[in-house]
Design an enzyme around this catalytic site. Structure first.
Site, PDB file in Angstrom:
ATOM      1  N   GLU A  79      -6.345   9.238   9.161  1.00  0.00           N
ATOM      2  CA  GLU A  79      -4.968   9.127   9.678  1.00  0.00           C
ATOM      3  C   GLU A  79      -4.805   9.912  10.975  1.00  0.00           C
ATOM      4  O   GLU A  79      -3.973   9.567  11.808  1.00  0.00           O
ATOM      5  CB  GLU A  79      -3.968   9.607   8.625  1.00  0.00           C
ATOM      6  CG  GLU A  79      -4.050   8.737   7.395  1.00  0.00           C
ATOM      7  CD  GLU A  79      -2.727   8.362   6.791  1.00  0.00           C
ATOM      8  OE1 GLU A  79      -1.707   8.963   7.154  1.00  0.00           O
ATOM      9  OE2 GLU A  79      -2.733   7.449   5.946  1.00  0.00           O
ATOM     10  N   CYS A 101     -11.161   3.026  -1.389  1.00  0.00           N
ATOM     11  CA  CYS A 101      -9.924   3.566  -0.817  1.00  0.00           C
ATOM     12  C   CYS A 101      -9.654   2.780   0.463  1.00  0.00           C
ATOM     13  O   CYS A 101     -10.590   2.464   1.214  1.00  0.00           O
ATOM     14  CB  CYS A 101     -10.103   5.049  -0.499  1.00  0.00           C
ATOM     15  SG  CYS A 101      -8.691   5.777   0.349  1.00  0.00           S
ATOM     16  N   HIS A 122      -8.655   3.499   3.303  1.00  0.00           N
ATOM     17  CA  HIS A 122      -8.983   4.077   4.607  1.00  0.00           C
ATOM     18  C   HIS A 122     -10.468   4.026   4.952  1.00  0.00           C
ATOM     19  O   HIS A 122     -10.839   4.159   6.112  1.00  0.00           O
ATOM     20  CB  HIS A 122      -8.556   5.549   4.647  1.00  0.00           C
ATOM     21  CG  HIS A 122      -7.080   5.741   4.643  1.00  0.00           C
ATOM     22  ND1 HIS A 122      -6.263   5.268   3.645  1.00  0.00           N
ATOM     23  CD2 HIS A 122      -6.266   6.368   5.527  1.00  0.00           C
ATOM     24  CE1 HIS A 122      -5.009   5.601   3.906  1.00  0.00           C
ATOM     25  NE2 HIS A 122      -4.981   6.267   5.047  1.00  0.00           N
ATOM     26  N   CYS A 170      -3.659  -0.961  -2.229  1.00  0.00           N
ATOM     27  CA  CYS A 170      -3.945   0.447  -2.527  1.00  0.00           C
ATOM     28  C   CYS A 170      -4.828   0.540  -3.775  1.00  0.00           C
ATOM     29  O   CYS A 170      -4.459   0.042  -4.840  1.00  0.00           O
ATOM     30  CB  CYS A 170      -2.611   1.147  -2.769  1.00  0.00           C
ATOM     31  SG  CYS A 170      -2.772   2.874  -3.180  1.00  0.00           S
ATOM     32  N   ASP A 216       0.860  -1.195   0.000  1.00  0.00           N
ATOM     33  CA  ASP A 216       0.000   0.000   0.000  1.00  0.00           C
ATOM     34  C   ASP A 216       0.889   1.235   0.000  1.00  0.00           C
ATOM     35  O   ASP A 216       2.077   1.161   0.297  1.00  0.00           O
ATOM     36  CB  ASP A 216      -0.911   0.006   1.242  1.00  0.00           C
ATOM     37  CG  ASP A 216      -1.847   1.203   1.239  1.00  0.00           C
ATOM     38  OD1 ASP A 216      -2.396   1.530   0.169  1.00  0.00           O
ATOM     39  OD2 ASP A 216      -2.017   1.847   2.300  1.00  0.00           O
ATOM     40  N   SER A 217       0.278   2.374  -0.315  1.00  0.00           N
ATOM     41  CA  SER A 217       1.026   3.631  -0.257  1.00  0.00           C
ATOM     42  C   SER A 217       1.415   3.966   1.187  1.00  0.00           C
ATOM     43  O   SER A 217       2.355   4.716   1.416  1.00  0.00           O
ATOM     44  CB  SER A 217       0.173   4.762  -0.834  1.00  0.00           C
ATOM     45  OG  SER A 217      -1.070   4.801  -0.162  1.00  0.00           O
TER      46      SER A 217
END
Ligand code: DGL
Length: 273
Positions: free
Chosen positions: A151, A185, A187, A71, A8-9
């Site tokens: 985040e 996404c 998140h 990702c 993932d990023s």
């Protein structure tokens, strides 16, 4: 036993690692977050592809037999290049499993997708859904502000609620009949409860949320047959976490995504060439 590489990023891909670890506890997982180059979502397709190629090479060098591109942005931009190098069965992205789950879930054929700017502009979900169900209508919206809010750990926070309401009102205006929403996404599964509340109050009917983390775990079933929880086995596979920058920050924020204590996070320097 086979090793699964998850890329993932940054740390959002832990939602995918979590889904795989819960479903297949005995699998050996190696996770790489490219925190030095995060976020991918606002970068060009060429840059994201270059980063993804380098990260996947690292996982292959570590001995990962199967690679999961957790990702969504990297799946949307780089999957054809990665599969051309390592093979279609060896590298899996999240877009196809997410599209399949959305097509299976929808009744009206009106499907919404939320994701980063690059995921939405790539139209990856549009193509994957159209290939499975040509009559489906896809409405996609970039919702990038949700990534930094997650985040920051602002999961149950008025600012996050207002942001979700603002974005989803836009989606409601564009497609009031949508009955399925792809969380495109890494998140967004963390915001599932909030997204459920806001969609049901805005749309006035139930909207099924498709979590690409759960969908990719499902897609791994043929590869990881025999490692499911249902086997009643207590074996826990190896877990290895690496990032390209700031391992201590990663470990701190990771608590939002990974309920257990993380093993030490390794820092790796992946020079671009
Ligand atoms: N992992 C990215 C994705 O799923 C979100 C974070 C980023 O923009 O790098 O698209």
């Amino acid at each position: 036993m086979s090793k699964i590489g998850i890329f993932d990023s940054g740390l959002g891909g832990l939602t995918v690692a979590r889904a795989i670890a819960s479903r297949f506890p005995a699998s050996n997982l190696v996770y790489l977050g490219d925190t030095a180059r995060l976020p991918y979502g606002a970068k060009s397709e060429e840059a994201v592809t270059r980063y993804a190629v380098r990260c996947v090479r690292y996982l292959v060098e570590l001995g990962a037999e199967t690679i999961v591109v957790a990702c969504n942005t990297a799946s949307a931009c780089a999957l054809p290049t990665l599969q051309a190098t390592y093979g279609r069965t060896r590298v899996l992205g999240v877009i196809d499993p997410g599209a399949r789950a959305a097509v299976a879930a929808t009744r009206t054929g009106a499907i919404g997708v939320i994701g980063t700017e690059r995921t939405v502009s790539s139209r990856g979900y549009h193509s994957a859904i159209a290939a499975l169900s040509p009559s489906a209508r896809v409405t996609a919206l970039a919702t990038p502000v949700l990534v930094p809010l997650v985040e920051a750990g602002w999961i149950d926070h008025p600012v996050t609620r207002l942001t979700v309401e603002t974005y989803l009102s836009e989606l409601h205006t564009a497609a009031p009949d949508l009955d399925t929403l792809v969380l495109g996404c890494t998140h967004y599964p963390v915001l599932r409860t909030l997204l459920e509340e806001v969609t049901s109050s805005l749309f006035g009917h139930s909207v099924r949320l498709v979590d690409s983390a759960a969908a990719i775990a499902e897609a791994l079933a043929p590869t990881l047959a025999g490692l499911e929880t249902s086997g009643g086995r207590d074996a826990i596979g190896e877990r290895h976490f690496a990032v390209t920058d700031l391992p201590s920050s990663f470990a701190k924020v990771a608590a939002t995504f990974w309920p257990e204590t993380l093993p030490p996070v390794e820092a790796v320097d992946l020079t671009m060439d």
